[in-house]
Write a protein that holds these residues in place. Structure first.
Motif, PDB file in Angstrom:
ATOM      1  N   LEU A   5       0.826  -1.209   0.000  1.00 19.54           N
ATOM      2  CA  LEU A   5       0.000   0.000   0.000  1.00 19.54           C
ATOM      3  C   LEU A   5       0.859   1.258   0.000  1.00 19.54           C
ATOM      4  O   LEU A   5       0.471   2.280  -0.566  1.00 19.54           O
ATOM      5  CB  LEU A   5      -0.939  -0.003   1.202  1.00 19.54           C
ATOM      6  N   GLN A   6       2.031   1.195   0.628  1.00 25.03           N
ATOM      7  CA  GLN A   6       2.950   2.330   0.581  1.00 25.03           C
ATOM      8  C   GLN A   6       3.346   2.616  -0.861  1.00 25.03           C
ATOM      9  O   GLN A   6       3.427   3.773  -1.283  1.00 25.03           O
ATOM     10  CB  GLN A   6       4.193   2.044   1.416  1.00 25.03           C
ATOM     11  N   MET A  10       2.573   6.025  -3.285  1.00 25.10           N
ATOM     12  CA  MET A  10       3.580   6.836  -3.972  1.00 25.10           C
ATOM     13  C   MET A  10       3.363   6.892  -5.478  1.00 25.10           C
ATOM     14  O   MET A  10       3.924   7.735  -6.166  1.00 25.10           O
ATOM     15  CB  MET A  10       5.003   6.323  -3.670  1.00 25.10           C
ATOM     16  N   ARG A  11       2.508   6.017  -5.999  1.00 23.21           N
ATOM     17  CA  ARG A  11       2.292   5.991  -7.443  1.00 23.21           C
ATOM     18  C   ARG A  11       1.499   7.205  -7.894  1.00 23.21           C
ATOM     19  O   ARG A  11       0.521   7.596  -7.275  1.00 23.21           O
ATOM     20  CB  ARG A  11       1.544   4.710  -7.842  1.00 23.21           C
ATOM     21  N   MET A 144       1.847  -4.257 -13.884  1.00 28.70           N
ATOM     22  CA  MET A 144       3.236  -3.812 -13.975  1.00 28.70           C
ATOM     23  C   MET A 144       3.452  -2.512 -13.199  1.00 28.70           C
ATOM     24  O   MET A 144       4.468  -2.350 -12.509  1.00 28.70           O
ATOM     25  CB  MET A 144       3.623  -3.642 -15.441  1.00 28.70           C
ATOM     26  N   MET A 145       2.510  -1.595 -13.299  1.00 32.30           N
ATOM     27  CA  MET A 145       2.622  -0.329 -12.580  1.00 32.30           C
ATOM     28  C   MET A 145       2.590  -0.540 -11.074  1.00 32.30           C
ATOM     29  O   MET A 145       3.356   0.087 -10.333  1.00 32.30           O
ATOM     30  CB  MET A 145       1.495   0.611 -13.004  1.00 32.30           C
ATOM     31  N   ASP A 146       1.709  -1.410 -10.613  1.00 30.72           N
ATOM     32  CA  ASP A 146       1.619  -1.672  -9.176  1.00 30.72           C
ATOM     33  C   ASP A 146       2.913  -2.289  -8.647  1.00 30.72           C
ATOM     34  O   ASP A 146       3.398  -1.930  -7.572  1.00 30.72           O
ATOM     35  CB  ASP A 146       0.435  -2.597  -8.873  1.00 30.72           C
ATOM     36  N   TYR A 147       3.471  -3.228  -9.415  1.00 24.81           N
ATOM     37  CA  TYR A 147       4.719  -3.846  -8.971  1.00 24.81           C
ATOM     38  C   TYR A 147       5.858  -2.828  -9.005  1.00 24.81           C
ATOM     39  O   TYR A 147       6.700  -2.790  -8.100  1.00 24.81           O
ATOM     40  CB  TYR A 147       5.065  -5.055  -9.844  1.00 24.81           C
ATOM     41  N   ALA A 148       5.878  -1.988 -10.033  1.00 15.87           N
ATOM     42  CA  ALA A 148       6.913  -0.957 -10.129  1.00 15.87           C
ATOM     43  C   ALA A 148       6.855  -0.024  -8.925  1.00 15.87           C
ATOM     44  O   ALA A 148       7.884   0.310  -8.329  1.00 15.87           O
ATOM     45  CB  ALA A 148       6.746  -0.167 -11.425  1.00 15.87           C
ATOM     46  N   SER A 149       5.646   0.378  -8.542  1.00 16.43           N
ATOM     47  CA  SER A 149       5.517   1.278  -7.392  1.00 16.43           C
ATOM     48  C   SER A 149       5.960   0.587  -6.110  1.00 16.43           C
ATOM     49  O   SER A 149       6.519   1.223  -5.213  1.00 16.43           O
ATOM     50  CB  SER A 149       4.073   1.775  -7.258  1.00 16.43           C
ATOM     51  N   LEU A 151       8.404  -1.324  -5.953  1.00 15.17           N
ATOM     52  CA  LEU A 151       9.869  -1.232  -5.997  1.00 15.17           C
ATOM     53  C   LEU A 151      10.361   0.210  -5.862  1.00 15.17           C
ATOM     54  O   LEU A 151      11.569   0.449  -5.853  1.00 15.17           O
ATOM     55  CB  LEU A 151      10.386  -1.812  -7.317  1.00 15.17           C
ATOM     56  N   GLY A 152       9.420   1.173  -5.773  1.00 17.23           N
ATOM     57  CA  GLY A 152       9.817   2.570  -5.690  1.00 17.23           C
ATOM     58  C   GLY A 152      10.096   3.185  -7.045  1.00 17.23           C
ATOM     59  O   GLY A 152      10.803   4.195  -7.151  1.00 17.23           O
TER      60      GLY A 152
END
Length: 207
Positions: A5-6, A10-11, A144-149, A151-152
Motif C-alpha cells: 500500500l505504501q 507513492m504511485r 506492472m505499474m503496481d509492482y513498479a511502485s 519497488l519505488g
C-alpha cells in the motif's frame, strides 16, 4: 502501513522523469515478468509488448505521442499491442491456446463452443473484438505499474497518441493487431503533487 500500500500511495502519473536515473536491469526484467504473468480473459494472452530502447526511435515517436516529455525522459518506454482477428471464435490462435491447456479433444470442443457463445452474447465480432482485446492491455499495464511502485519506481500510462500514425510507424498489420497504450517507467524529477481522491465510503458500498 502495508508495504504494498505504501507503493500504491507513492504511485502517480509521472510527467517528467529524471533522465540521469536508469532502472536496474534485473528490476525491469521482473516488471516485464509480472506483466507476462498477468491475467487475461479466457487465458488467451492477447497483449504484446514492444520495449523501446533505441533513443532515436523514442525521439521519432515523441511527436506522435503529443510531444509528451515522458517518452524521452523516462528510463523505459513500453508500447502495448493487442491482437484482434486472432481472438475471433474458431481462429487457429484460439484453438491452439485452448489445446495447449486442455488435452482432451472433447473438452477443447466444449471450451471453444463456450467461447464462441460468450463473444456472441457480448456482441463482439470482427469489428468490435479489438475493443475487448484492448481492455486486456490495461490489466497487464496495471499489474506492472503496481509492482513498479512497490519497488519505488515511478510510471505513467499514456493514452494520448496518434493511433494510426504510430501503428504505421511500427509497420503493424492493423487487421491483426493494434497499439492500445504506452507505459513509461523511471524515477520522478519533481515531487509528487497532492493526491486527491473521492471519499473511501463513496468509492465503496457494502450491501
Amino acid at each position: 502501513m502495508d508495504r504494498f500500500l505504501q507503493g500504491v500511495e507513492m504511485r502517480h502519473a509521472c510527467k517528467i522523469f529524471d533522465e540521469t536515473k536508469a532502472i536496474p536491469n534485473e528490476q525491469f526484467q521482473n516488471i516485464l515478468k509480472v506483466g507476462h504473468q498477468a491475467p487475461s480473459s479466457f487465458g488467451l494472452e492477447p497483449t504484446r509488448l514492444l520495449v523501446i530502447k533505441d533513443k532515436k526511435t523514442r525521439e521519432e515517436i515523441k511527436p506522435l505521442c503529443w510531444d509528451q516529455a515522458q517518452i524521452t525522459t523516462c528510463s523505459e518506454v513500453i508500447v502495448f499491442k493487442a491482437l484482434k482477428v486472432d481472438l475471433l471464435a474458431g481462429s487457429n490462435y484460439v484453438k491452439n491456446s485452448v489445446a495447449r491447456k486442455l488435452k482432451s479433444p472433447e473438452k477443447q470442443e466444449i471450451r471453444n463452443t463456450f467461447y464462441a457463445n460468450y463473444l456472441k452474447n457480448r456482441g463482439y465480432d470482427d469489428y468490435t473484438i479489438g475493443y475487448w482485446s484492448a481492455l486486456q492491455s490495461y490489466i497487464v499495464a496495471t499489474s506492472m505499474m503496481d509492482y513498479a511502485s512497490f519497488l519505488g519506481i515511478d510510471s505513467c500510462m499514456i493514452e494520448g497518441f496518434e493511433k494510426k500514425p504510430l501503428e504505421k510507424y511500427f509497420n503493424l498489420d492493423t487487421e491483426r493487431e493494434q497499439i492500445t497504450l504506452l507505459l513509461t517507467l523511471g524515477y520522478r524529477k519533481k515531487p509528487q503533487s497532492e493526491r486527491l481522491r473521492i471519499d473511501f465510503n463513496e468509492f465503496v458500498k457494502f450491501i
